[in-house]
Structure formats: C-alpha cells, structure tokens
Design a protein around this motif. Structure first.
Motif, PDB file in Angstrom:
ATOM      1  N   TYR A  28     -69.878 -72.315  -9.255  1.00  0.00           N
ATOM      2  CA  TYR A  28     -70.541 -73.452  -9.869  1.00  0.00           C
ATOM      3  C   TYR A  28     -71.980 -73.149 -10.255  1.00  0.00           C
ATOM      4  N   ARG A  31     -76.294 -79.074 -12.433  1.00  0.00           N
ATOM      5  CA  ARG A  31     -77.154 -79.806 -13.360  1.00  0.00           C
ATOM      6  C   ARG A  31     -77.868 -80.885 -12.563  1.00  0.00           C
ATOM      7  N   THR A  44     -81.328 -77.074 -14.501  1.00  0.00           N
ATOM      8  CA  THR A  44     -80.152 -76.388 -13.988  1.00  0.00           C
ATOM      9  C   THR A  44     -80.552 -75.450 -12.850  1.00  0.00           C
ATOM     10  N   VAL A  68     -71.171 -78.033 -11.894  1.00  0.00           N
ATOM     11  CA  VAL A  68     -70.567 -77.709 -13.184  1.00  0.00           C
ATOM     12  C   VAL A  68     -69.745 -76.444 -13.009  1.00  0.00           C
ATOM     13  N   GLN A  73     -67.194 -77.871 -17.376  1.00  0.00           N
ATOM     14  CA  GLN A  73     -66.829 -79.240 -17.034  1.00  0.00           C
ATOM     15  C   GLN A  73     -67.468 -79.642 -15.707  1.00  0.00           C
ATOM     16  N   THR A  74     -67.947 -80.891 -15.647  1.00  0.00           N
ATOM     17  CA  THR A  74     -68.508 -81.409 -14.407  1.00  0.00           C
ATOM     18  C   THR A  74     -67.392 -81.571 -13.385  1.00  0.00           C
TER      19      THR A  74
END
Length: 87
Positions: A28, A31, A44, A68, A73-74
């Motif tokens: 990951y 954000r 970030t 993220v 994609q979150t």
C-alpha cells in the motif's frame, strides 16, 4: 486502517502515525487528506507515518488517511482525526 493518532502537534506541522490490519499492507501507499474548512489538500506516504507541514497556527484540521492498493484503488474506509495546531 487502525489507530490513527498524532504523535506531535506543532504550530505549523503535525506528525501522524497509523497501523494497518491487512496482509496486503506492504504494497500500500497512503493518501492523507488534509481538510481545513472547505480547503482540502492531499499528501502521500509510502510508510505508516507522515509529517504534514505548512499548516496555519491555532487552526482546526481534519486528517483522513486512506490506504491505496497497487492498482490505485482505495482499500477500505479511511481513518480520521481532528485537532488544532498549536498557537
């Protein structure tokens, strides 16, 4: 996203730290949404902490951290914390 907290609150900066309870967390990025009233900035981080600088003294901010995944994609819901910077 678990246990978002401020390790340091200064006049113009805040140090945030958090943990992730997920086996994929090594891949990951994070954000960090920095909200001050209607103003929103995004930062970030590649690790589970961040120093947010350039803040206004004595001002309420809400910080929300989102994981993220590698595909952009979150992953899951973000964790939030609200606090005032020092004066």
């Amino acid at each position: 996203m678990l246990d978002l907290k401020a390790e340091y609150v200064g006049v113009t900066s805040v140090n945030l730290t958090w943990t992730v309870n997920d086996t994929d967390s090594a891949s990951y990025t994070y954000r960090i949404e920095v909200r001050n009233g209607s103003s929103i900035n995004n930062k970030t981080s590649d690790i589970t902490d961040a120093e947010i600088t350039g803040l206004i003294p004595g001002t309420l901010y809400t910080f929300t951290v989102f994981a993220v995944a590698a595909d952009g994609q979150t992953a899951g819901e973000g964790a939030s914390i609200s606090l005032y910077t020092s004066k």
